[in-house]
Design an enzyme around this catalytic site. Structure first.
Site, PDB file in Angstrom:
ATOM      1  N   ALA A   1       0.868  -1.176   0.000  1.00 33.25           N
ATOM      2  CA  ALA A   1       0.000   0.000   0.000  1.00 33.25           C
ATOM      3  C   ALA A   1       0.909   1.231   0.000  1.00 33.25           C
ATOM      4  O   ALA A   1       2.106   1.115   0.247  1.00 33.25           O
ATOM      5  CB  ALA A   1      -0.884  -0.006   1.230  1.00 33.25           C
TER       6      ALA A   1
ATOM      7  N   GLN B   1       1.502   3.602   2.059  1.00 34.32           N
ATOM      8  CA  GLN B   1       2.292   3.756   3.282  1.00 34.32           C
ATOM      9  C   GLN B   1       2.850   2.414   3.762  1.00 34.32           C
ATOM     10  O   GLN B   1       2.915   2.151   4.964  1.00 34.32           O
ATOM     11  CB  GLN B   1       1.444   4.414   4.373  1.00 34.32           C
ATOM     12  CG  GLN B   1       1.283   5.914   4.208  1.00 34.32           C
ATOM     13  CD  GLN B   1       2.601   6.669   4.396  1.00 34.32           C
ATOM     14  OE1 GLN B   1       3.532   6.203   5.055  1.00 34.32           O
ATOM     15  NE2 GLN B   1       2.686   7.852   3.807  1.00 34.32           N
ATOM     16  N   SER B   2       3.257   1.568   2.848  1.00 36.40           N
ATOM     17  CA  SER B   2       3.780   0.245   3.202  1.00 36.40           C
ATOM     18  C   SER B   2       5.082   0.317   4.011  1.00 36.40           C
ATOM     19  O   SER B   2       6.059   0.939   3.572  1.00 36.40           O
ATOM     20  CB  SER B   2       4.037  -0.549   1.914  1.00 36.40           C
ATOM     21  OG  SER B   2       4.797  -1.710   2.189  1.00 36.40           O
ATOM     22  N   ASN B   3       5.082  -0.337   5.166  1.00 41.12           N
ATOM     23  CA  ASN B   3       6.318  -0.443   5.958  1.00 41.12           C
ATOM     24  C   ASN B   3       7.270  -1.426   5.296  1.00 41.12           C
ATOM     25  O   ASN B   3       8.483  -1.285   5.378  1.00 41.12           O
ATOM     26  CB  ASN B   3       5.998  -0.944   7.365  1.00 41.12           C
ATOM     27  CG  ASN B   3       5.033  -0.027   8.090  1.00 41.12           C
ATOM     28  OD1 ASN B   3       5.331   1.148   8.294  1.00 41.12           O
ATOM     29  ND2 ASN B   3       3.864  -0.544   8.457  1.00 41.12           N
TER      30      ASN B   3
ATOM     31  N   ALA C   1       7.608  -1.960   2.054  1.00 43.55           N
ATOM     32  CA  ALA C   1       8.262  -1.285   0.933  1.00 43.55           C
ATOM     33  C   ALA C   1       9.400  -0.407   1.454  1.00 43.55           C
ATOM     34  O   ALA C   1      10.510  -0.420   0.910  1.00 43.55           O
ATOM     35  CB  ALA C   1       7.244  -0.447   0.155  1.00 43.55           C
TER      36      ALA C   1
END
Ligand SMILES: *Cc1c(COP(=O)(O)O)cnc(C)c1O
Length: 341
Positions: free
Chosen positions: A83, A85-87, A89
């Site tokens: 997403a 705000q992917s942690n 990523a």
């Protein structure tokens, strides 16, 4: 020895390529003021929010094995998704930078609110700082297809990309949490702590699948409860079980029993990454009593669930409960308006 017997010889974790990326072991500490305030079980926190990689989180453990595999394959680029705000990523971007690999992120805007803070601050800012190339896609786009397309484009240019699916939750990625289970058990033994329950936030499943497999490997049957942040209970449990079976096969051990997989989807609210009043309360309470930061998407919802179980006296005084903090507080800034209200 016949083939079947040999196939069942367990493979040691050291048989898998691994790069040191995480700050390990992460601390296991008490939450005395929160425990006293609630008057229920004695609560502890396993600080996987402190693993490092541009602010920490559970993906660092998976990335040690995933990027070990990527380097062995000769990759010069990592592609992953998540997403906006992917942690995962963000941790992948940081890990790639540390290893001198290029990183491309397919980030899906699942909320489509057009909010500038959500789309550009916090994890997204860090992705950019770490030098990752971002491909933004919409809610209806197929991220796996987008990653595969990009891999082929790079291949045509003579590059070699290693694709990591959502959350790094492959059997190889789950090995990070097989190792984490061993680490936690060792810490508990060293401080004569008997753990009655492990509680954490679950999504793409690698954390719970790995933990359950690691506990089985150590012949421990501590119950592990994961609060889902998206999928309904049955689907979440099926996904975890399937991945746990594949992880056990990779290790050459007998798969866990289906009964060991327990998820709770009562605290998801309107959907993935959509704030709930219970999450806001839980994040505030833990910050005010312990100075510990949770996050709006995962750990805040899991803590809301844990608080509820304590309120309902399903977890009571005399029990020792470990909350596995999987990270995510970096995203708090992207949700400022939710906490300002
Ligand atoms: C990815 C993530 C989780 C979920 O872990 P899975 O292994 O995907 O189930 C929980 N908390 C945070 C902060 C995460 O980033």
């Amino acid at each position: 020895m016949n083939e079947d017997v040999r196939a069942m010889q367990p493979r040691d974790l050291s048989a898998f390529p691994r790069v040191a990326l995480a700050q390990l072991p992460t601390p296991l500490t008490a939450l005395p003021r929160l425990s006293a305030h609630l008057g229920g079980p004695t609560l502890y926190v396993k600080r996987d929010d402190c693993t490092g990689l541009a602010t920490g989180g559970n993906k660092a453990r998976k990335l040690e094995f995933l990027l070990g595999d990527a380097l062995r394959s000769g990759a010069d680029t990592v592609i992953t998704c998540g997403a906006t705000q992917s942690n995962h990523a963000r941790q992948t971007a940081a890990a790639a930078a540390a290893l001198g690999l290029a990183c491309e992120l397919v980030l899906q805007d699942r909320l489509e609110t057009g909010d500038i803070e959500y789309n550009a601050s916090a994890n997204v800012l860090i992705d950019r700082l770490c030098g990752a190339t971002i491909h933004a896609v919409g809610r209806r786009d197929d991220v796996m297809q987008a990653m595969e397309r990009r891999r082929l484009e790079l291949e045509a240019q003579g590059r070699k990309a290693y694709v990591i699916p959502t959350g790094g939750s492959t059997p190889v990625g789950s090995l990070g949490y097989v190792a984490a289970a061993g680490e936690l058990l060792q810490q508990a033994r060293a401080s004569s702590l008997h753990i009655d329950r492990i509680v954490h936030a679950g999504s793409s499943s690698g954390t719970q699948a790995g933990l359950l497999t690691g506990l089985a490997l150590a012949r421990e049957d501590i119950p592990v409860l994961a609060f889902s942040v998206g999928l309904p209970r049955q689907e979440q449990e099926d996904r975890v079980f399937s991945l746990a079976c594949q992880t056990a096969a990779l290790l050459g051990i007998t798969a866990i029993h289906r009964d060991r997989v327990v998820a709770n989807s009562d605290f998801v609210g309107a959907g993935y990454a959509r704030p709930t009043p219970e999450m806001v309360e839980a994040v505030r309470l833990v910050a005010r009593l312990e100075g510990l930061l949770l996050d709006p998407v995962y750990t805040g919802k899991a803590m809301a669930g844990l608080l509820h179980l304590i309120e309902q006296r399903q977890l009571v005084s005399g029990m020792h409960v470990v909350f596995l903090h999987t990270g995510g507080s970096t995203a708090l800034n992207a949700y400022r308006s939710v906490f300002d209200r």
